[in-house]
Scaffold this active site. Sequence first.
Site, mmCIF file in Angstrom:
data_model
loop_
_atom_site.group_PDB
_atom_site.id
_atom_site.type_symbol
_atom_site.label_atom_id
_atom_site.label_comp_id
_atom_site.label_asym_id
_atom_site.label_seq_id
_atom_site.Cartn_x
_atom_site.Cartn_y
_atom_site.Cartn_z
ATOM 1 N N ARG A 108 0.824 -1.241 0.000
ATOM 2 C CA ARG A 108 0.000 0.000 0.000
ATOM 3 C C ARG A 108 0.847 1.275 0.000
ATOM 4 O O ARG A 108 0.359 2.354 0.327
ATOM 5 C CB ARG A 108 -0.975 0.035 1.175
ATOM 6 C CG ARG A 108 -2.018 -1.054 1.115
ATOM 7 C CD ARG A 108 -3.206 -0.720 1.995
ATOM 8 N NE ARG A 108 -4.208 -1.758 1.870
ATOM 9 C CZ ARG A 108 -4.217 -2.876 2.590
ATOM 10 N NH1 ARG A 108 -3.265 -3.097 3.471
ATOM 11 N NH2 ARG A 108 -5.168 -3.769 2.412
ATOM 12 N N LYS A 130 3.096 11.399 -11.865
ATOM 13 C CA LYS A 130 2.322 10.419 -12.640
ATOM 14 C C LYS A 130 3.149 9.136 -12.720
ATOM 15 O O LYS A 130 4.284 9.162 -13.213
ATOM 16 C CB LYS A 130 2.067 10.913 -14.064
ATOM 17 C CG LYS A 130 0.880 11.847 -14.204
ATOM 18 C CD LYS A 130 0.633 12.137 -15.684
ATOM 19 C CE LYS A 130 -0.525 13.086 -15.890
ATOM 20 N NZ LYS A 130 -0.713 13.436 -17.316
ATOM 21 N N GLU A 172 10.162 17.685 -25.407
ATOM 22 C CA GLU A 172 9.380 18.077 -24.216
ATOM 23 C C GLU A 172 9.777 19.485 -23.749
ATOM 24 O O GLU A 172 8.945 20.221 -23.212
ATOM 25 C CB GLU A 172 9.561 17.059 -23.084
ATOM 26 C CG GLU A 172 9.118 15.635 -23.415
ATOM 27 C CD GLU A 172 7.589 15.435 -23.511
ATOM 28 O OE1 GLU A 172 6.829 16.394 -23.232
ATOM 29 O OE2 GLU A 172 7.168 14.328 -23.885
ATOM 30 N N LYS A 214 6.777 22.959 -15.306
ATOM 31 C CA LYS A 214 5.992 21.764 -14.982
ATOM 32 C C LYS A 214 5.552 21.793 -13.516
ATOM 33 O O LYS A 214 4.403 21.490 -13.202
ATOM 34 C CB LYS A 214 6.787 20.490 -15.298
ATOM 35 C CG LYS A 214 5.984 19.264 -14.952
ATOM 36 C CD LYS A 214 6.217 18.093 -15.831
ATOM 37 C CE LYS A 214 5.172 17.021 -15.506
ATOM 38 N NZ LYS A 214 5.392 15.779 -16.187
ATOM 39 N N GLU A 224 -4.833 16.636 -12.812
ATOM 40 C CA GLU A 224 -5.250 16.858 -14.201
ATOM 41 C C GLU A 224 -6.758 16.965 -14.378
ATOM 42 O O GLU A 224 -7.380 16.279 -15.189
ATOM 43 C CB GLU A 224 -4.684 15.748 -15.110
ATOM 44 C CG GLU A 224 -4.689 16.164 -16.583
ATOM 45 C CD GLU A 224 -3.911 15.213 -17.480
ATOM 46 O OE1 GLU A 224 -2.776 14.843 -17.125
ATOM 47 O OE2 GLU A 224 -4.448 14.855 -18.534
ATOM 48 N N ARG A 228 -3.572 21.044 -16.004
ATOM 49 C CA ARG A 228 -2.474 20.108 -16.306
ATOM 50 C C ARG A 228 -2.606 19.518 -17.706
ATOM 51 O O ARG A 228 -1.622 19.036 -18.276
ATOM 52 C CB ARG A 228 -2.404 19.001 -15.240
ATOM 53 C CG ARG A 228 -1.179 18.124 -15.427
ATOM 54 C CD ARG A 228 -0.882 17.221 -14.250
ATOM 55 N NE ARG A 228 0.298 16.426 -14.521
ATOM 56 C CZ ARG A 228 0.988 15.740 -13.618
ATOM 57 N NH1 ARG A 228 0.603 15.758 -12.358
ATOM 58 N NH2 ARG A 228 2.047 15.042 -13.956
ATOM 59 N N ASN A 232 -0.196 18.110 -22.106
ATOM 60 C CA ASN A 232 -0.399 17.084 -23.143
ATOM 61 C C ASN A 232 -0.280 17.672 -24.546
ATOM 62 O O ASN A 232 -0.596 16.989 -25.526
ATOM 63 C CB ASN A 232 -1.784 16.435 -22.977
ATOM 64 C CG ASN A 232 -1.888 15.681 -21.661
ATOM 65 O OD1 ASN A 232 -0.897 15.145 -21.184
ATOM 66 N ND2 ASN A 232 -3.067 15.683 -21.066
ATOM 67 N N HIS A 235 0.673 15.567 -27.477
ATOM 68 C CA HIS A 235 0.703 14.170 -27.042
ATOM 69 C C HIS A 235 -0.485 13.338 -27.533
ATOM 70 O O HIS A 235 -0.385 12.116 -27.593
ATOM 71 C CB HIS A 235 0.783 14.087 -25.511
ATOM 72 C CG HIS A 235 2.168 14.355 -24.989
ATOM 73 N ND1 HIS A 235 2.810 15.556 -25.184
ATOM 74 C CD2 HIS A 235 3.041 13.577 -24.302
ATOM 75 C CE1 HIS A 235 4.009 15.508 -24.627
ATOM 76 N NE2 HIS A 235 4.180 14.317 -24.093
ATOM 77 N N HIS A 239 0.914 10.277 -29.135
ATOM 78 C CA HIS A 239 0.781 8.908 -28.628
ATOM 79 C C HIS A 239 0.250 7.962 -29.702
ATOM 80 O O HIS A 239 0.677 6.807 -29.801
ATOM 81 C CB HIS A 239 -0.158 8.875 -27.413
ATOM 82 C CG HIS A 239 0.516 9.288 -26.132
ATOM 83 N ND1 HIS A 239 -0.177 9.694 -25.022
ATOM 84 C CD2 HIS A 239 1.830 9.354 -25.784
ATOM 85 C CE1 HIS A 239 0.676 9.991 -24.048
ATOM 86 N NE2 HIS A 239 1.901 9.804 -24.494
ATOM 87 N N HIS A 249 9.100 8.266 -28.419
ATOM 88 C CA HIS A 249 8.097 9.181 -27.858
ATOM 89 C C HIS A 249 8.352 10.642 -28.254
ATOM 90 O O HIS A 249 7.449 11.333 -28.724
ATOM 91 C CB HIS A 249 8.103 9.021 -26.330
ATOM 92 C CG HIS A 249 7.162 9.934 -25.621
ATOM 93 N ND1 HIS A 249 5.796 9.745 -25.615
ATOM 94 C CD2 HIS A 249 7.379 11.086 -24.906
ATOM 95 C CE1 HIS A 249 5.225 10.717 -24.921
ATOM 96 N NE2 HIS A 249 6.161 11.535 -24.481
HETATM 97 N N1 GLY Z 1 3.626 14.442 -19.135
HETATM 98 C C1 GLY Z 1 2.465 15.178 -18.847
HETATM 99 C C2 GLY Z 1 2.160 15.289 -17.402
HETATM 100 O O1 GLY Z 1 2.963 14.909 -16.576
HETATM 101 O O2 GLY Z 1 1.098 15.750 -17.048
#
Ligand code: GLY
Length: 342
Positions: A108, A130, A172, A214, A224, A228, A232, A235, A239, A249
């Site tokens: 956990r 993330k 990025e 960021k 998000e 946030r 993207n 992306h 993606h 990527h």
């Molecule tokens: N790579 C996008 C984010 O971390 O929200």
Amino acid sequence: MVKHTIQGSTGTSSLLVGESIQNVSRYLPDSPVFIITDTVVANLYAHIFPAGQVISLGTGEQIKTLDTVASVFEQLITAGADRASFILGIGGGIVCDITGFIASTYMRGVPFGFVSTTLLAQVDASVGGKNGVNFGGYKNMVGVFNQPDFVICDLDLLISLPVAEVRCGMAEIVKHAAIEDARMFAYLEENASRAVDLDKTVIEKLVSDSVVIKAAVVNRDEKEHGERRKLNFGHTVGHAIEKTTGIPHGEAVSVGMAVAAAISEKRGLLTSEDAVRLTTLLANLGLPTIVDADPGQIVAALAKDKKKEKDVIHYVLLDAIGSCRIEEISIAELNASVRALV
Ligand code: GLY
């Protein structure tokens, strides 16, 4: 060394730009450390890892699976890792994504931190909490938001990166400048070749500026729900391109940003001069802005995007260099643009 912080719902994350892997022990608790890394990073840097049991993964996007997670769980259990343990990920985006997910779910949750070894991980993947793996053909489908205690961005480790990986990290960095910081974008335009050559002054500024952008966005919208989504940019289509063509990527995101700029221009938001500035910068960094791919396959992948809500995607458009907005775009409009542009 410059320190930035993210105040997440699960704790404070210290982002240490310019700190050395050789000082990582300063940030580790006095408890058993389990290091998750990959074979390439272990071959290069195991001699400067801190003390701890090392679990080494393979490389490549294909290892970002629940099978890998299960295998590491087994190794942690066998080695006697418990809640008092600390898990340290040393590697690029794939290692950090998997490590964060494992640390967040093993018993956990145990404390964890990262030493990020690639440019892409330093400016994006390892920062922001993330963590997750791919599942059922969907990228990052299973995961959690959970902040690492610390992220060390050791700029000296970038020297061993192949230039193609440096360029992918640059995608990025361009993303952050394009959505948020016109001055940083102009700096990149002036210093594109020094950036790819990893000139110390230039790369330190670009990594730090990216982390500042960021961290600020994540501090305002960690989970998000709104802002946030800006991160993207490039992306959604990126993606889909990555999945269908297998290109790296960063290269796929580069094409995705060019597509987003073209849609922004078509919607009357972005001037053609600014759209050209974006594609010119990407090209000067050695990144692609078009891709030879089957638009039908890309469209099919877009229709499976996990960010899709009914038939609409929250899509990031530029309204100037350094400024963006999120608008809903129907899958049908995206399809038409991709068919016209890819
Ligand atoms: N790579 C996008 C984010 O971390 O929200």
